[in-house]
Design a protein around this motif. Structure first.
Motif, PDB file in Angstrom:
ATOM      1  N   PRO A  80       0.826  -1.216   0.000  1.00 39.58           N
ATOM      2  CA  PRO A  80       0.000   0.000   0.000  1.00 39.58           C
ATOM      3  C   PRO A  80       0.860   1.265   0.000  1.00 39.58           C
ATOM      4  CG  PRO A  80      -0.813  -1.584   1.619  1.00 39.58           C
ATOM      5  CD  PRO A  80       0.506  -2.121   1.123  1.00 39.58           C
ATOM      6  N   GLN A  81       0.388   2.292  -0.682  1.00 41.12           N
ATOM      7  CA  GLN A  81       1.133   3.535  -0.807  1.00 41.12           C
ATOM      8  C   GLN A  81       1.479   4.135   0.553  1.00 41.12           C
ATOM      9  OE1 GLN A  81      -0.936   6.534  -3.050  1.00 41.12           O
ATOM     10  NE2 GLN A  81       0.649   8.056  -2.769  1.00 41.12           N
ATOM     11  N   GLU A  82       0.538   4.150   1.455  1.00 42.12           N
ATOM     12  CA  GLU A  82       0.770   4.729   2.790  1.00 42.12           C
ATOM     13  C   GLU A  82       1.934   4.040   3.502  1.00 42.12           C
ATOM     14  OE1 GLU A  82      -1.622   5.259   7.032  1.00 42.12           O
ATOM     15  OE2 GLU A  82      -2.733   4.811   5.207  1.00 42.12           O
ATOM     16  N   GLN A  83       2.017   2.729   3.344  1.00 45.81           N
ATOM     17  CA  GLN A  83       3.091   1.957   3.971  1.00 45.81           C
ATOM     18  C   GLN A  83       4.442   2.293   3.343  1.00 45.81           C
ATOM     19  OE1 GLN A  83       2.096  -2.190   4.029  1.00 45.81           O
ATOM     20  NE2 GLN A  83       3.855  -2.786   5.272  1.00 45.81           N
ATOM     21  N   ARG A  84       4.474   2.471   2.020  1.00 44.05           N
ATOM     22  CA  ARG A  84       5.710   2.829   1.330  1.00 44.05           C
ATOM     23  C   ARG A  84       6.206   4.202   1.783  1.00 44.05           C
ATOM     24  NH1 ARG A  84       3.779   3.319  -4.101  1.00 44.05           N
ATOM     25  NH2 ARG A  84       1.889   2.119  -3.845  1.00 44.05           N
ATOM     26  N   ILE A  85       5.301   5.172   1.835  1.00 46.12           N
ATOM     27  CA  ILE A  85       5.663   6.532   2.243  1.00 46.12           C
ATOM     28  C   ILE A  85       6.200   6.542   3.666  1.00 46.12           C
ATOM     29  CG2 ILE A  85       4.731   8.826   2.780  1.00 46.12           C
ATOM     30  CD1 ILE A  85       2.726   8.404   0.483  1.00 46.12           C
ATOM     31  N   LYS A  86       5.524   5.856   4.559  1.00 47.62           N
ATOM     32  CA  LYS A  86       5.912   5.846   5.973  1.00 47.62           C
ATOM     33  C   LYS A  86       7.330   5.320   6.164  1.00 47.62           C
ATOM     34  CE  LYS A  86       4.628   3.910  10.467  1.00 47.62           C
ATOM     35  NZ  LYS A  86       3.692   2.991  11.178  1.00 47.62           N
ATOM     36  N   LYS A  87       7.648   4.197   5.533  1.00 50.98           N
ATOM     37  CA  LYS A  87       8.959   3.576   5.739  1.00 50.98           C
ATOM     38  C   LYS A  87      10.080   4.405   5.095  1.00 50.98           C
ATOM     39  CE  LYS A  87      10.101   0.612   7.673  1.00 50.98           C
ATOM     40  NZ  LYS A  87      10.788   0.513   8.987  1.00 50.98           N
ATOM     41  N   ILE A  91      13.223   6.213   7.091  1.00 52.54           N
ATOM     42  CA  ILE A  91      14.651   5.994   6.802  1.00 52.54           C
ATOM     43  C   ILE A  91      15.357   7.316   6.512  1.00 52.54           C
ATOM     44  CG2 ILE A  91      16.301   4.931   5.206  1.00 52.54           C
ATOM     45  CD1 ILE A  91      14.177   2.684   4.797  1.00 52.54           C
ATOM     46  N   ASN A  92      14.751   8.132   5.647  1.00 57.39           N
ATOM     47  CA  ASN A  92      15.377   9.414   5.278  1.00 57.39           C
ATOM     48  C   ASN A  92      15.481  10.368   6.468  1.00 57.39           C
ATOM     49  OD1 ASN A  92      15.772   8.642   2.626  1.00 57.39           O
ATOM     50  ND2 ASN A  92      13.907   9.602   1.875  1.00 57.39           N
ATOM     51  N   ASN A  93      14.453  10.390   7.302  1.00 53.83           N
ATOM     52  CA  ASN A  93      14.431  11.308   8.444  1.00 53.83           C
ATOM     53  C   ASN A  93      15.360  10.877   9.574  1.00 53.83           C
ATOM     54  OD1 ASN A  93      12.541  12.917   7.148  1.00 53.83           O
ATOM     55  ND2 ASN A  93      10.783  11.937   8.129  1.00 53.83           N
ATOM     56  N   ARG A  95      18.429  10.287   9.299  1.00 56.04           N
ATOM     57  CA  ARG A  95      19.725  10.917   9.022  1.00 56.04           C
ATOM     58  C   ARG A  95      20.904   9.986   9.346  1.00 56.04           C
ATOM     59  NH1 ARG A  95      18.802  16.018   7.649  1.00 56.04           N
ATOM     60  NH2 ARG A  95      16.911  17.054   8.351  1.00 56.04           N
ATOM     61  N   LYS A  96      20.629   8.703   9.375  1.00 55.44           N
ATOM     62  CA  LYS A  96      21.686   7.727   9.655  1.00 55.44           C
ATOM     63  C   LYS A  96      22.548   7.470   8.424  1.00 55.44           C
ATOM     64  CE  LYS A  96      22.293   2.990  11.391  1.00 55.44           C
ATOM     65  NZ  LYS A  96      21.606   1.759  11.883  1.00 55.44           N
ATOM     66  N   TYR A  97      21.957   7.675   7.246  1.00 55.40           N
ATOM     67  CA  TYR A  97      22.640   7.338   6.001  1.00 55.40           C
ATOM     68  C   TYR A  97      22.939   8.601   5.200  1.00 55.40           C
ATOM     69  CZ  TYR A  97      20.662   2.936   7.520  1.00 55.40           C
ATOM     70  OH  TYR A  97      20.312   1.854   8.287  1.00 55.40           O
ATOM     71  N   GLN A  98      24.078   8.617   4.528  1.00 52.61           N
ATOM     72  CA  GLN A  98      24.490   9.802   3.780  1.00 52.61           C
ATOM     73  C   GLN A  98      23.643  10.027   2.532  1.00 52.61           C
ATOM     74  OE1 GLN A  98      28.696   9.248   3.029  1.00 52.61           O
ATOM     75  NE2 GLN A  98      29.256  10.183   4.982  1.00 52.61           N
ATOM     76  N   SER A  99      23.137   8.950   1.967  1.00 55.48           N
ATOM     77  CA  SER A  99      22.323   9.052   0.751  1.00 55.48           C
ATOM     78  C   SER A  99      20.865   8.755   1.073  1.00 55.48           C
ATOM     79  CB  SER A  99      22.818   8.063  -0.306  1.00 55.48           C
ATOM     80  OG  SER A  99      24.159   8.324  -0.652  1.00 55.48           O
ATOM     81  N   SER A 100      19.961   9.402   0.336  1.00 53.59           N
ATOM     82  CA  SER A 100      18.531   9.113   0.501  1.00 53.59           C
ATOM     83  C   SER A 100      18.221   7.735  -0.073  1.00 53.59           C
ATOM     84  CB  SER A 100      17.699  10.169  -0.220  1.00 53.59           C
ATOM     85  OG  SER A 100      17.857  10.036  -1.632  1.00 53.59           O
ATOM     86  N   VAL A 101      17.051   7.246   0.250  1.00 51.35           N
ATOM     87  CA  VAL A 101      16.619   5.947  -0.272  1.00 51.35           C
ATOM     88  C   VAL A 101      16.639   5.958  -1.801  1.00 51.35           C
ATOM     89  CG1 VAL A 101      14.657   4.368  -0.494  1.00 51.35           C
ATOM     90  CG2 VAL A 101      15.252   5.313   1.746  1.00 51.35           C
ATOM     91  N   GLY A 102      16.119   7.028  -2.401  1.00 48.21           N
ATOM     92  CA  GLY A 102      16.083   7.111  -3.862  1.00 48.21           C
ATOM     93  C   GLY A 102      17.469   7.096  -4.476  1.00 48.21           C
ATOM     94  N   GLU A 103      18.401   7.840  -3.886  1.00 49.26           N
ATOM     95  CA  GLU A 103      19.772   7.867  -4.397  1.00 49.26           C
ATOM     96  C   GLU A 103      20.418   6.491  -4.313  1.00 49.26           C
ATOM     97  OE1 GLU A 103      21.244  12.397  -3.357  1.00 49.26           O
ATOM     98  OE2 GLU A 103      21.216  10.887  -1.775  1.00 49.26           O
ATOM     99  N   MET A 104      20.237   5.832  -3.170  1.00 49.90           N
ATOM    100  CA  MET A 104      20.861   4.531  -2.961  1.00 49.90           C
ATOM    101  C   MET A 104      20.328   3.488  -3.950  1.00 49.90           C
ATOM    102  SD  MET A 104      23.196   3.095  -1.143  1.00 49.90           S
ATOM    103  CE  MET A 104      23.356   4.118   0.322  1.00 49.90           C
ATOM    104  N   ASP A 134      15.743  -5.051   8.391  1.00 51.16           N
ATOM    105  CA  ASP A 134      15.979  -3.619   8.535  1.00 51.16           C
ATOM    106  C   ASP A 134      16.748  -3.091   7.323  1.00 51.16           C
ATOM    107  OD1 ASP A 134      18.831  -3.984   9.007  1.00 51.16           O
ATOM    108  OD2 ASP A 134      18.316  -4.587  11.044  1.00 51.16           O
ATOM    109  N   TYR A 135      16.798  -1.778   7.213  1.00 56.10           N
ATOM    110  CA  TYR A 135      17.392  -1.151   6.030  1.00 56.10           C
ATOM    111  C   TYR A 135      18.890  -1.419   5.951  1.00 56.10           C
ATOM    112  CZ  TYR A 135      18.319   2.464   2.507  1.00 56.10           C
ATOM    113  OH  TYR A 135      18.702   3.140   1.368  1.00 56.10           O
ATOM    114  N   GLU A 136      19.563  -1.485   7.089  1.00 52.58           N
ATOM    115  CA  GLU A 136      21.000  -1.758   7.065  1.00 52.58           C
ATOM    116  C   GLU A 136      21.281  -3.154   6.522  1.00 52.58           C
ATOM    117  OE1 GLU A 136      24.776  -1.888  10.160  1.00 52.58           O
ATOM    118  OE2 GLU A 136      23.149  -0.460  10.500  1.00 52.58           O
TER     119      GLU A 136
END
Length: 219
Positions: A80-87, A91-93, A95-104, A134-136
């Motif tokens: 679902p779109q809401e679930q995609r946006i939330k996750k 991740i982006n907020n 600030r643990k990673y230097q690149s955004s999800v889209g960039e990576m 998890d994302y890592e």
């Protein structure tokens, strides 16, 4: 002068905000093969805009890029779109990673082969959104998938039985972090399956990362 669109941001917006359920497996299989035509590319749902924001040296590279993006996105079409946006925002907020999800993700897709790797990365990212990994862990697995020969991954899947890996393993696969030779651990597992069985020096088993790759990314 109008500033050119950023393909990284465009990919992230597509993943978050687009109607991914509209993606058709049949359409992908038919249209992707005809994507050499510029008009067909622009009509390809959700992908044309991303690819159009990139400067390619030739139509072959454009074709391969579109093919990989489409295959990746298709694996997310049931989320679902809401679930995609939330996750993704989470991740982006962080600030643990230097690149955004889209960039990576865009960078990963650009650097992998177009065989089955986009589907693997798509299934693994779907597991991130569903909070199965998890994302890592995703990034670790994505790095391994990017580096290894695709058909070595297929071999590993076909020669894994539970956590046990059968057959002769090449050096790259053995040093990938997907396989371990922990004889004590293997012996304990062997006792659970067959009390009379003894491990030998050829015994191998999947690591946690190997198990996640096979059970989630290559199911």
């Amino acid at each position: 002068m109008e500033k050119p669109e950023n393909p990284n941001k465009k990919l992230e917006l597509v993943i978050k905000d687009s109607d991914l359920p509209s993606l058709s497996k049949d359409f992908a299989e038919v249209a992707i093969d005809g994507i050499m035509d510029e008009g067909v590319l622009q009509d390809l749902p959700l992908v044309g805009g991303i690819v159009g924001a990139v400067k390619f040296g030739n139509s072959i590279n454009k074709y391969l890029s579109a093919k990989k993006i489409y295959k990746f996105l298709f694996e997310l079409h049931t989320i679902p779109q809401e679930q995609r946006i939330k996750k993704i925002d989470e991740i982006n907020n962080s600030r643990k990673y230097q690149s955004s999800v889209g960039e990576m993700i865009f960078e990963l897709l650009e650097k992998i082969e177009s065989d089955g790797k986009p589907e693997i990365l798509g299934k693994l990212f779907k597991a991130v959104i569903e909070e199965k990994i998890d994302y890592e862990t995703y990034l670790r697995l994505a790095h391994i998938v990017k580096r290894l020969f695709y058909y070595d991954l297929v071999w590993l899947k076909n020669n894994s039985e539970g956590l046990r890996v059968n057959g002769r393993i090449n050096d790259e696969l053995y040093t990938s972090g997907l396989i371990t030779q922990d004889l004590v651990n293997i012996y304990e597992k062997a006792k659970e399956m067959n009390k009379d069985r003894k491990p030998d020096v050829n015994d191998r088993s999947l690591t946690y990362l190997g198990d996640m790759l096979i059970s989630i990314g290559m199911k």
